[in-house]
Design an enzyme around this catalytic site. Structure first.
Site: not given
Ligand code: FPP
Length: 228
Positions: A16, A21, A63-64
Protein backbone atom coordinates in the site's frame (compact mmCIF):
# COMPACT_ATOMS: atom_id res chain seq x y z
CA UNK A 1 23.67 -7.50 5.69
CA UNK A 2 23.15 -10.93 7.23
CA UNK A 3 19.76 -12.18 6.22
CA UNK A 4 17.68 -14.67 8.09
CA UNK A 5 14.14 -15.81 7.57
CA UNK A 6 13.86 -17.01 11.21
CA UNK A 7 11.78 -19.97 10.10
CA UNK A 8 9.22 -17.91 8.19
CA UNK A 9 8.23 -19.99 5.18
CA UNK A 10 5.38 -17.90 3.78
CA UNK A 11 5.22 -14.11 3.87
CA UNK A 12 2.36 -12.04 2.43
CA UNK A 13 2.35 -8.31 1.71
CA UNK A 14 -0.38 -5.71 1.26
CA UNK A 15 1.61 -3.31 -0.91
CA UNK A 16 0.00 0.00 0.00
CA UNK A 17 1.05 3.60 -0.52
CA UNK A 18 1.94 3.85 -4.22
CA UNK A 19 -0.47 6.77 -4.72
CA UNK A 20 0.88 8.73 -1.74
CA UNK A 21 4.47 8.06 -2.85
CA UNK A 22 3.66 9.62 -6.23
CA UNK A 23 1.70 12.52 -4.72
CA UNK A 24 4.64 13.46 -2.46
CA UNK A 25 6.71 13.82 -5.64
CA UNK A 26 3.97 15.63 -7.59
CA UNK A 27 3.87 12.69 -10.01
CA UNK A 28 0.84 10.91 -11.49
CA UNK A 29 -0.40 7.86 -9.57
CA UNK A 30 0.85 5.54 -12.29
CA UNK A 31 4.42 6.61 -11.45
CA UNK A 32 3.82 5.28 -7.94
CA UNK A 33 2.60 1.97 -9.31
CA UNK A 34 5.65 1.75 -11.61
CA UNK A 35 7.95 2.35 -8.66
CA UNK A 36 5.86 -0.29 -6.85
CA UNK A 37 6.71 -2.85 -9.53
CA UNK A 38 10.41 -2.11 -9.01
CA UNK A 39 9.94 -2.72 -5.28
CA UNK A 40 8.22 -6.04 -6.10
CA UNK A 41 11.26 -7.11 -8.15
CA UNK A 42 13.72 -6.27 -5.39
CA UNK A 43 11.65 -7.91 -2.67
CA UNK A 44 11.07 -11.13 -4.64
CA UNK A 45 14.82 -11.43 -5.29
CA UNK A 46 15.58 -10.77 -1.62
CA UNK A 47 12.95 -13.27 -0.47
CA UNK A 48 14.63 -15.96 -2.57
CA UNK A 49 18.03 -15.09 -1.13
CA UNK A 50 16.58 -15.20 2.39
CA UNK A 51 15.26 -18.72 1.82
CA UNK A 52 11.60 -17.71 2.06
CA UNK A 53 9.65 -20.45 0.31
CA UNK A 54 6.55 -18.48 -0.61
CA UNK A 55 5.44 -14.87 -1.01
CA UNK A 56 1.91 -13.72 -1.65
CA UNK A 57 1.49 -10.16 -2.93
CA UNK A 58 -1.82 -8.27 -3.06
CA UNK A 59 -1.63 -6.71 -6.52
CA UNK A 60 -5.27 -6.10 -7.43
CA UNK A 61 -8.26 -6.66 -5.18
CA UNK A 62 -11.80 -7.42 -6.29
CA UNK A 63 -12.61 -3.95 -4.90
CA UNK A 64 -9.95 -2.18 -7.00
CA UNK A 65 -12.39 -2.13 -9.95
CA UNK A 66 -13.94 0.91 -8.24
CA UNK A 67 -10.84 2.97 -9.16
CA UNK A 68 -10.94 5.23 -12.23
CA UNK A 69 -10.82 3.28 -15.49
CA UNK A 70 -7.45 4.81 -16.44
CA UNK A 71 -5.84 3.63 -13.23
CA UNK A 72 -7.30 0.12 -13.62
CA UNK A 73 -5.87 0.01 -17.16
CA UNK A 74 -2.49 1.25 -15.91
CA UNK A 75 -2.38 -1.45 -13.24
CA UNK A 76 -3.34 -4.20 -15.68
CA UNK A 77 -0.76 -2.91 -18.19
CA UNK A 78 1.97 -2.92 -15.55
CA UNK A 79 1.02 -6.42 -14.51
CA UNK A 80 1.22 -7.68 -18.08
CA UNK A 81 4.60 -6.02 -18.63
CA UNK A 82 5.91 -7.37 -15.33
CA UNK A 83 4.96 -10.95 -16.23
CA UNK A 84 6.41 -10.64 -19.74
CA UNK A 85 9.63 -8.90 -18.78
CA UNK A 86 10.38 -10.97 -15.69
CA UNK A 87 9.73 -14.48 -17.01
CA UNK A 88 13.41 -14.99 -17.79
CA UNK A 89 14.37 -13.79 -14.35
CA UNK A 90 11.88 -16.21 -12.76
CA UNK A 91 13.57 -19.00 -14.71
CA UNK A 92 17.05 -17.83 -13.67
CA UNK A 93 16.08 -17.55 -10.00
CA UNK A 94 13.94 -20.70 -9.83
CA UNK A 95 10.75 -18.72 -9.05
CA UNK A 96 7.43 -20.45 -9.58
CA UNK A 97 4.62 -18.06 -10.39
CA UNK A 98 1.16 -18.60 -8.98
CA UNK A 99 -1.91 -16.40 -9.30
CA UNK A 100 -4.71 -16.40 -6.74
CA UNK A 101 -8.18 -14.86 -6.97
CA UNK A 102 -10.65 -14.75 -9.81
CA UNK A 103 -7.99 -14.13 -12.46
CA UNK A 104 -9.76 -16.22 -15.08
CA UNK A 105 -12.41 -13.48 -15.25
CA UNK A 106 -9.82 -10.91 -16.40
CA UNK A 107 -9.41 -9.83 -20.05
CA UNK A 108 -8.54 -12.76 -22.33
CA UNK A 109 -5.06 -11.41 -23.20
CA UNK A 110 -4.17 -11.21 -19.50
CA UNK A 111 -5.51 -14.72 -18.90
CA UNK A 112 -3.46 -16.08 -21.83
CA UNK A 113 -0.33 -14.36 -20.57
CA UNK A 114 -0.82 -15.74 -17.08
CA UNK A 115 -1.48 -19.26 -18.35
CA UNK A 116 1.76 -19.16 -20.33
CA UNK A 117 3.75 -17.84 -17.36
CA UNK A 118 2.27 -20.46 -15.01
CA UNK A 119 3.19 -23.20 -17.43
CA UNK A 120 6.70 -21.89 -18.04
CA UNK A 121 7.50 -21.59 -14.34
CA UNK A 122 5.66 -24.67 -13.09
CA UNK A 123 8.85 -26.70 -12.62
CA UNK A 124 10.62 -24.03 -10.55
CA UNK A 125 11.18 -24.83 -6.90
CA UNK A 126 13.10 -22.25 -4.88
CA UNK A 127 10.41 -19.61 -4.26
CA UNK A 128 6.71 -19.49 -5.08
CA UNK A 129 5.51 -16.00 -5.96
CA UNK A 130 1.74 -15.87 -5.62
CA UNK A 131 0.19 -12.72 -7.09
CA UNK A 132 -3.33 -11.95 -5.88
CA UNK A 133 -5.24 -10.64 -8.88
CA UNK A 134 -8.95 -9.83 -8.78
CA UNK A 135 -8.70 -11.36 -5.32
CA UNK A 136 -11.01 -11.02 -2.32
CA UNK A 137 -10.74 -13.32 0.69
CA UNK A 138 -14.49 -13.51 1.24
CA UNK A 139 -14.94 -14.56 -2.38
CA UNK A 140 -12.15 -17.13 -1.98
CA UNK A 141 -13.91 -18.53 1.12
CA UNK A 142 -17.24 -18.80 -0.68
CA UNK A 143 -15.56 -20.63 -3.57
CA UNK A 144 -13.71 -22.95 -1.16
CA UNK A 145 -16.90 -23.67 0.81
CA UNK A 146 -18.78 -24.43 -2.40
CA UNK A 147 -16.02 -26.77 -3.59
CA UNK A 148 -15.92 -28.48 -0.19
CA UNK A 149 -19.73 -28.84 -0.15
CA UNK A 150 -19.59 -30.49 -3.55
CA UNK A 151 -17.43 -33.24 -1.99
CA UNK A 152 -20.00 -33.68 0.81
CA UNK A 153 -17.63 -32.56 3.56
CA UNK A 154 -17.65 -29.10 5.11
CA UNK A 155 -14.90 -29.10 7.72
CA UNK A 156 -11.89 -26.87 8.44
CA UNK A 157 -9.65 -29.32 6.61
CA UNK A 158 -11.97 -29.53 3.61
CA UNK A 159 -12.28 -25.75 3.29
CA UNK A 160 -8.51 -25.27 3.73
CA UNK A 161 -7.92 -27.85 1.00
CA UNK A 162 -9.93 -25.75 -1.47
CA UNK A 163 -8.42 -22.35 -0.76
CA UNK A 164 -6.43 -20.72 -3.56
CA UNK A 165 -3.32 -21.11 -1.36
CA UNK A 166 -3.94 -24.80 -0.54
CA UNK A 167 -0.60 -25.93 -1.97
CA UNK A 168 1.42 -23.26 -0.14
CA UNK A 169 3.03 -23.43 3.33
CA UNK A 170 0.95 -21.91 6.18
CA UNK A 171 1.13 -18.12 6.29
CA UNK A 172 3.68 -16.98 8.89
CA UNK A 173 3.87 -13.24 8.47
CA UNK A 174 1.59 -10.65 6.90
CA UNK A 175 3.04 -7.19 6.23
CA UNK A 176 1.10 -4.05 5.33
CA UNK A 177 2.93 -0.92 4.28
CA UNK A 178 1.93 2.75 4.43
CA UNK A 179 0.53 2.96 7.94
CA UNK A 180 -2.96 1.55 7.34
CA UNK A 181 -3.91 -1.02 9.96
CA UNK A 182 -6.47 -3.34 8.37
CA UNK A 183 -6.57 -6.54 6.31
CA UNK A 184 -8.77 -5.23 3.48
CA UNK A 185 -10.22 -8.64 2.58
CA UNK A 186 -6.79 -10.26 2.11
CA UNK A 187 -6.01 -13.86 3.22
CA UNK A 188 -8.59 -13.79 6.04
CA UNK A 189 -8.54 -17.55 6.66
CA UNK A 190 -4.77 -17.88 6.21
CA UNK A 191 -3.99 -15.05 8.65
CA UNK A 192 -5.74 -16.82 11.57
CA UNK A 193 -2.35 -17.48 13.23
CA UNK A 194 -0.05 -15.30 11.12
CA UNK A 195 1.94 -12.54 12.75
CA UNK A 196 0.82 -9.13 11.54
CA UNK A 197 3.38 -6.40 10.86
CA UNK A 198 2.43 -2.83 9.99
CA UNK A 199 4.94 -0.24 8.84
CA UNK A 200 4.60 3.41 7.81
CA UNK A 201 6.98 2.91 4.86
CA UNK A 202 5.23 3.49 1.53
CA UNK A 203 5.42 0.43 -0.74
CA UNK A 204 7.78 1.89 -3.39
CA UNK A 205 10.23 2.71 -0.57
CA UNK A 206 10.08 -0.78 0.96
CA UNK A 207 13.56 -2.32 0.68
CA UNK A 208 15.03 -5.78 1.38
CA UNK A 209 16.35 -4.36 4.68
CA UNK A 210 12.75 -3.53 5.63
CA UNK A 211 11.69 -7.09 4.86
CA UNK A 212 14.54 -8.24 7.08
CA UNK A 213 13.32 -5.91 9.85
CA UNK A 214 9.84 -7.45 9.59
CA UNK A 215 11.34 -10.95 9.78
CA UNK A 216 13.45 -9.97 12.80
CA UNK A 217 10.28 -8.69 14.46
CA UNK A 218 8.57 -11.99 13.60
CA UNK A 219 11.46 -13.85 15.27
CA UNK A 220 10.84 -12.02 18.54
CA UNK A 221 7.16 -12.99 18.69
CA UNK A 222 6.05 -15.94 20.76
CA UNK A 223 3.61 -17.88 18.60
CA UNK A 224 1.38 -19.97 20.83
CA UNK A 225 -1.45 -20.89 18.43
CA UNK A 226 -3.98 -20.50 21.23
CA UNK A 227 -1.93 -22.55 23.73
CA UNK A 228 0.03 -21.26 26.74
C1 FPP B 1 -1.83 0.32 -3.25
O1 FPP B 1 -1.40 1.63 -3.40
C2 FPP B 1 -1.35 -0.50 -4.31
C3 FPP B 1 -2.13 -1.11 -5.27
C4 FPP B 1 -3.59 -1.01 -5.32
C5 FPP B 1 -1.55 -1.89 -6.35
C6 FPP B 1 -0.33 -2.68 -6.03
C7 FPP B 1 0.33 -2.92 -7.31
C8 FPP B 1 1.66 -2.86 -7.55
C9 FPP B 1 2.69 -2.65 -6.53
C10 FPP B 1 2.16 -2.99 -8.95
C11 FPP B 1 1.94 -4.27 -9.64
C12 FPP B 1 2.18 -5.51 -8.86
C13 FPP B 1 2.92 -6.58 -9.29
C14 FPP B 1 2.90 -7.86 -8.51
C15 FPP B 1 3.72 -6.53 -10.50
P1 FPP B 1 -2.47 2.79 -3.49
O2 FPP B 1 -2.61 3.16 -4.92
O3 FPP B 1 -3.74 2.37 -2.83
O4 FPP B 1 -1.74 3.90 -2.67
P2 FPP B 1 -2.41 5.07 -1.85
O5 FPP B 1 -3.20 4.40 -0.74
O6 FPP B 1 -1.23 5.82 -1.34
O7 FPP B 1 -3.26 5.87 -2.78
Amino acid sequence: MTTKNHGARHVAIIMDGNGRWAKKRLLPRVAGHKAGVEAVRNIVRAAGDMGIEAMTLYAFSSENWKRPEDEVNDLMGLMKRFILSDLDEFAANDVKLKVIGNWRALASDVVALIENALERTSGNKRTTLAVALNYGAQDELVRAAQAAAATGEISEAAIAAHLDTADMPPLDLLIRTSGEVRLSNFLLWQSAYAELYFTDILWPDFKPADLQAALDHFARRDRRYGGL
